[in-house]
Design a protein around this motif. Structure first.
Motif, PDB file in Angstrom:
ATOM      1  N   ASN A 187      13.411  -0.706  -7.777  1.00  0.00           N
ATOM      2  CA  ASN A 187      12.984   0.611  -7.105  1.00  0.00           C
ATOM      3  C   ASN A 187      14.146   1.432  -6.881  1.00  0.00           C
ATOM      4  O   ASN A 187      15.058   0.899  -6.669  1.00  0.00           O
ATOM      5  CB  ASN A 187      12.385  -0.107  -5.615  1.00  0.00           C
ATOM      6  CG  ASN A 187      11.145  -0.832  -6.014  1.00  0.00           C
ATOM      7  OD1 ASN A 187      10.813  -1.864  -5.648  1.00  0.00           O
ATOM      8  ND2 ASN A 187      10.026   0.127  -6.287  1.00  0.00           N
ATOM      9  N   LEU A 188      13.739   2.724  -6.715  1.00  0.00           N
ATOM     10  CA  LEU A 188      14.785   3.709  -6.509  1.00  0.00           C
ATOM     11  C   LEU A 188      14.859   4.273  -5.025  1.00  0.00           C
ATOM     12  O   LEU A 188      13.506   4.092  -4.559  1.00  0.00           O
ATOM     13  CB  LEU A 188      14.710   4.865  -7.369  1.00  0.00           C
ATOM     14  CG  LEU A 188      15.036   4.667  -9.040  1.00  0.00           C
ATOM     15  CD1 LEU A 188      14.603   6.092  -9.852  1.00  0.00           C
ATOM     16  CD2 LEU A 188      16.163   4.239  -9.333  1.00  0.00           C
ATOM     17  N   PRO A 189      15.701   4.539  -4.373  1.00  0.00           N
ATOM     18  CA  PRO A 189      15.622   5.075  -3.104  1.00  0.00           C
ATOM     19  C   PRO A 189      14.895   6.379  -3.156  1.00  0.00           C
ATOM     20  O   PRO A 189      14.689   6.992  -4.029  1.00  0.00           O
ATOM     21  CB  PRO A 189      17.192   5.439  -2.700  1.00  0.00           C
ATOM     22  CG  PRO A 189      18.065   5.354  -3.971  1.00  0.00           C
ATOM     23  CD  PRO A 189      17.085   4.660  -4.948  1.00  0.00           C
ATOM     24  N   ASP A 190      14.023   6.530  -1.952  1.00  0.00           N
ATOM     25  CA  ASP A 190      13.294   7.676  -1.953  1.00  0.00           C
ATOM     26  C   ASP A 190      13.938   8.856  -1.945  1.00  0.00           C
ATOM     27  O   ASP A 190      15.039   9.031  -1.327  1.00  0.00           O
ATOM     28  CB  ASP A 190      12.507   7.544  -0.567  1.00  0.00           C
ATOM     29  CG  ASP A 190      11.596   6.511  -0.549  1.00  0.00           C
ATOM     30  OD1 ASP A 190      11.122   6.122  -1.714  1.00  0.00           O
ATOM     31  OD2 ASP A 190      11.361   5.662   0.230  1.00  0.00           O
ATOM     32  N   GLY A 228       0.829  -1.280  -0.051  1.00  0.00           N
ATOM     33  CA  GLY A 228      -0.088  -0.028   0.089  1.00  0.00           C
ATOM     34  C   GLY A 228       0.892   1.164  -0.024  1.00  0.00           C
ATOM     35  O   GLY A 228       0.275   2.392   0.107  1.00  0.00           O
ATOM     36  N   VAL A 229       2.164   1.190  -0.259  1.00  0.00           N
ATOM     37  CA  VAL A 229       3.291   2.022  -0.149  1.00  0.00           C
ATOM     38  C   VAL A 229       3.553   2.554  -1.632  1.00  0.00           C
ATOM     39  O   VAL A 229       3.861   1.680  -2.288  1.00  0.00           O
ATOM     40  CB  VAL A 229       4.201   1.992   0.738  1.00  0.00           C
ATOM     41  CG1 VAL A 229       5.274   3.192   0.663  1.00  0.00           C
ATOM     42  CG2 VAL A 229       3.665   1.718   2.071  1.00  0.00           C
ATOM     43  N   TYR A 230       3.511   3.828  -1.824  1.00  0.00           N
ATOM     44  CA  TYR A 230       4.188   4.271  -3.339  1.00  0.00           C
ATOM     45  C   TYR A 230       5.480   4.540  -3.058  1.00  0.00           C
ATOM     46  O   TYR A 230       6.220   4.939  -2.155  1.00  0.00           O
ATOM     47  CB  TYR A 230       3.457   5.579  -3.778  1.00  0.00           C
ATOM     48  CG  TYR A 230       2.043   5.630  -4.214  1.00  0.00           C
ATOM     49  CD1 TYR A 230       2.063   5.125  -5.629  1.00  0.00           C
ATOM     50  CD2 TYR A 230       1.022   5.861  -3.600  1.00  0.00           C
ATOM     51  CE1 TYR A 230       0.745   4.923  -5.951  1.00  0.00           C
ATOM     52  CE2 TYR A 230      -0.257   5.630  -4.179  1.00  0.00           C
ATOM     53  CZ  TYR A 230      -0.321   5.294  -5.376  1.00  0.00           C
ATOM     54  OH  TYR A 230      -1.585   5.296  -6.023  1.00  0.00           O
ATOM     55  N   ARG A 231       6.120   3.726  -4.095  1.00  0.00           N
ATOM     56  CA  ARG A 231       7.888   3.839  -4.292  1.00  0.00           C
ATOM     57  C   ARG A 231       7.976   4.344  -5.677  1.00  0.00           C
ATOM     58  O   ARG A 231       7.352   3.915  -6.593  1.00  0.00           O
ATOM     59  CB  ARG A 231       8.546   2.592  -3.742  1.00  0.00           C
ATOM     60  CG  ARG A 231       8.137   2.373  -2.457  1.00  0.00           C
ATOM     61  CD  ARG A 231       9.129   1.195  -2.219  1.00  0.00           C
ATOM     62  NE  ARG A 231       8.904   0.702  -0.678  1.00  0.00           N
ATOM     63  CZ  ARG A 231       7.814  -0.016  -0.456  1.00  0.00           C
ATOM     64  NH1 ARG A 231       7.108  -0.483  -1.472  1.00  0.00           N
ATOM     65  NH2 ARG A 231       7.578  -0.173   1.004  1.00  0.00           N
ATOM     66  N   ARG A 232       9.195   5.085  -5.708  1.00  0.00           N
ATOM     67  CA  ARG A 232      10.023   5.192  -7.164  1.00  0.00           C
ATOM     68  C   ARG A 232      10.157   4.118  -7.868  1.00  0.00           C
ATOM     69  O   ARG A 232      10.996   3.269  -7.248  1.00  0.00           O
ATOM     70  CB  ARG A 232      10.938   6.470  -7.058  1.00  0.00           C
ATOM     71  CG  ARG A 232      10.191   7.817  -6.410  1.00  0.00           C
ATOM     72  CD  ARG A 232      11.101   8.858  -6.932  1.00  0.00           C
ATOM     73  NE  ARG A 232      12.676   8.584  -6.326  1.00  0.00           N
ATOM     74  CZ  ARG A 232      13.631   9.099  -7.323  1.00  0.00           C
ATOM     75  NH1 ARG A 232      13.409   9.660  -8.408  1.00  0.00           N
ATOM     76  NH2 ARG A 232      15.060   8.814  -6.871  1.00  0.00           N
ATOM     77  N   ALA A 233       9.781   3.807  -9.166  1.00  0.00           N
ATOM     78  CA  ALA A 233      10.311   2.609  -9.852  1.00  0.00           C
ATOM     79  C   ALA A 233      10.829   3.157 -10.963  1.00  0.00           C
ATOM     80  O   ALA A 233      10.228   3.677 -11.865  1.00  0.00           O
ATOM     81  CB  ALA A 233       8.997   1.789  -9.632  1.00  0.00           C
ATOM     82  N   GLU A 234      12.068   2.559 -11.473  1.00  0.00           N
ATOM     83  CA  GLU A 234      12.592   2.909 -12.708  1.00  0.00           C
ATOM     84  C   GLU A 234      12.403   1.605 -13.514  1.00  0.00           C
ATOM     85  O   GLU A 234      12.623   0.625 -13.414  1.00  0.00           O
ATOM     86  CB  GLU A 234      13.871   3.182 -12.604  1.00  0.00           C
ATOM     87  CG  GLU A 234      14.617   3.550 -13.712  1.00  0.00           C
ATOM     88  CD  GLU A 234      15.920   3.269 -13.966  1.00  0.00           C
ATOM     89  OE1 GLU A 234      16.896   4.276 -13.977  1.00  0.00           O
ATOM     90  OE2 GLU A 234      16.490   2.127 -13.466  1.00  0.00           O
ATOM     91  N   THR A 235      11.978   1.969 -14.889  1.00  0.00           N
ATOM     92  CA  THR A 235      11.554   0.844 -15.839  1.00  0.00           C
ATOM     93  C   THR A 235      12.840   1.400 -17.041  1.00  0.00           C
ATOM     94  O   THR A 235      12.752   2.518 -17.510  1.00  0.00           O
ATOM     95  CB  THR A 235      10.317   0.546 -16.408  1.00  0.00           C
ATOM     96  OG1 THR A 235       9.542   0.708 -15.261  1.00  0.00           O
ATOM     97  CG2 THR A 235      10.104  -0.426 -17.379  1.00  0.00           C
TER      98      THR A 235
END
Ligand code: C2E
Ligand code: CA
Ligand code: CA
Length: 395
Positions: A392-395, A364-371
């Motif tokens: 996933n990228l660090p916040d 349920g948590v939004y995280r930065r994701a790189e594709t």
């Protein structure tokens, strides 16, 4: 010389049968890994009768059951003597008659437990010819042995009426490739193709492999290139009496100078190592065929969002992916990775497409994701393929 069942029975009762151990080594490193128990008949004058002179006669009746259980108990006793040493698993040959033996797995468990031995230390070797005719019974038998924690080895694979269908359906752990398939130097092109294919399908079925009867350095070099798991043969060690084997375990000898693993590594094992590093950084790797609108996901550990099917239709993957993004990022994601857009990118000579979005995890948590999508050329197809590396990228 041939013996009668009565003579063999008498030898068994008089404890004249003894067990020799032949070590098995890791193909890549030449390190001792396990052993196979091989029975011999010790005559009063000290001569040894090889199993080929009495096992076939014993196999004509249930006498073979008693011999195999006797050998198994001797193996347990040897393993107990290794209590303070590193313990190496030992495989025992069981005749096909055991398939019909009631409660085989329970009996083997009871014996191992009596000697307080962890079950993975005992391996059950059964010859491939045992599979003929009673496939269903054979599979059930193997399932029950594995469920009790023992390893199952299919022996002599390739010696007789080998059936790939059988191996596919029989849930064994290890495929032991018969020595008749290896010529002295493995230089015949057709022989190499057959062997490479056997190793490749065994590995794809998640089975470990053993090559037996390895006698030459040329065979060893070839087996290394096939990514064969273990080898057994006169090149490294012959079957030996218990005491000699225990000493070998104690000294933990390497059969030859430890070699630089990179010199022998096959493409498959190199690719596996490389993949393990890629997964460390990119827990989700997806192969997509833009031309055919399909994808295949190699998900390693828990990526943020894990509820996407591992294969399916590419357009649906992107729709599914977009829905897992933050509402403000959905349109960007769908636009960047739509098939039409990527096909146009490819036509324009673009090599990679990168986008960072916010993705909702299973928690349920939004995280930065790189594709990052890479266009790849496949030399046996004109289809346009992309590999997507996601992290996933660090916040
Ligand atoms: P197997 O299970 O295929 O065992 C391997 C045989 O190959 C052994 O012969 C071993 O000494 C031999 N060998 C190992 N390395 C090499 C090598 O580099 N070159 C060559 N030419 N031969 C190698 P062994 O000990 O005479 O055993 C013969 C067969 O007797 C075994 O074949 C197995 O089928 C049977 N056997 C042995 N012990 C038992 C047992 O306790 N129970 C049952 N049921 N069968 C047994
Ligand atoms: Ca064997
Ligand atoms: Ca064999």
């Amino acid at each position: 010389m041939k013996y009668t069942a009565d003579e063999i029975k008498a030898a068994l009762e008089q404890n004249a049968l003894c067990v020799y151990y032949q070590p098995l080594y890791v193909t890549m490193t030449s390190r001792l890994k396990s052993a196979e128990a091989l029975v011999r008949w010790k005559k009063p004058d000290g001569t040894l009768v090889p199993p080929s002179e009495f096992i076939p006669a014993a196999e004509e009746s249930d006498l073979i059951l008693d011999i195999d259980w006797y050998v198994t108990e001797q193996v347990c006793k040897t393993l107990v003597k290794q209590n303070i040493l590193p313990q190496f698993p030992v495989s025992v040959n069981f005749s096909r008659r055991h398939i019909r033996e009631a409660n085989f797995a329970e009996k083997l468990s009871a014996l191992a437990d009596q000697y307080e031995l962890p079950h993975p230390l005992i391996e059950v070797e059964i010859t491939e010819s045992a599979m003929v005719a009673e496939e269903h019974e054979f599979s059930d038998w193997i399932v029950s042995i594995r469920a009790a924690g023992f390893t199952v080895v299919i022996d002599d694979f390739g010696s007789g009426l080998s059936s790939l269908q059988f191996v596919k359906d029989v849930p064994a752990d290890v495929l032991k490739i018969d020595k008749s398939l290896l010529s002295r130097n493995c230089e015949d092109e057709k022989e190499r193709i057959v062997l490479e294919s056997i190793f490749s399908f065994a590995h794809r079925l998640q089975m470990k492999t053993v090559a037996e009867g390895v006698e030459t350095k040329e065979q060893l070099a070839f087996l290394r290139s096939c990514d064969c798991s273990k080898i057994q043969g006169y090149l490294f060690a012959r079957p030996m009496p218990e005491q000699e084997y225990l000493t070998l375990c104690q000294t933990h000898q390497v059969a030859e100078e430890p070699a630089d693993i990179l010199r022998f590594q096959s493409h498959t094992s190199a690719a596996n190592l490389l993949l393990s590093v890629i997964f460390r950084r990119y827990p989700l790797v997806i192969f997509s065929n833009l031309t055919r609108n399909t994808y295949y996901a190699m998900a390693y550990q828990d990526f943020t969002s894990t509820n996407c099917p591992s294969t399916g239709i590419y357009d649906e993957l992107i729709m599914h992916g977009a829905m897992s993004m933050h509402p403000d990022d959905r349109a960007d994601f769908a636009a960047a990775f739509s098939r039409e857009k990527l096909l146009a990118d490819c036509a324009n000579g673009i090599h990679e497409v990168r986008l960072v979005t916010r993705q909702l995890g299973d928690d349920g948590v939004y995280r930065r994701a790189e594709t990052v999508d890479f266009f790849v050329r496949c030399n046996y197809s004109d289809d346009i393929i992309i590999i997507s590396l996601c992290q996933n990228l660090p916040d």
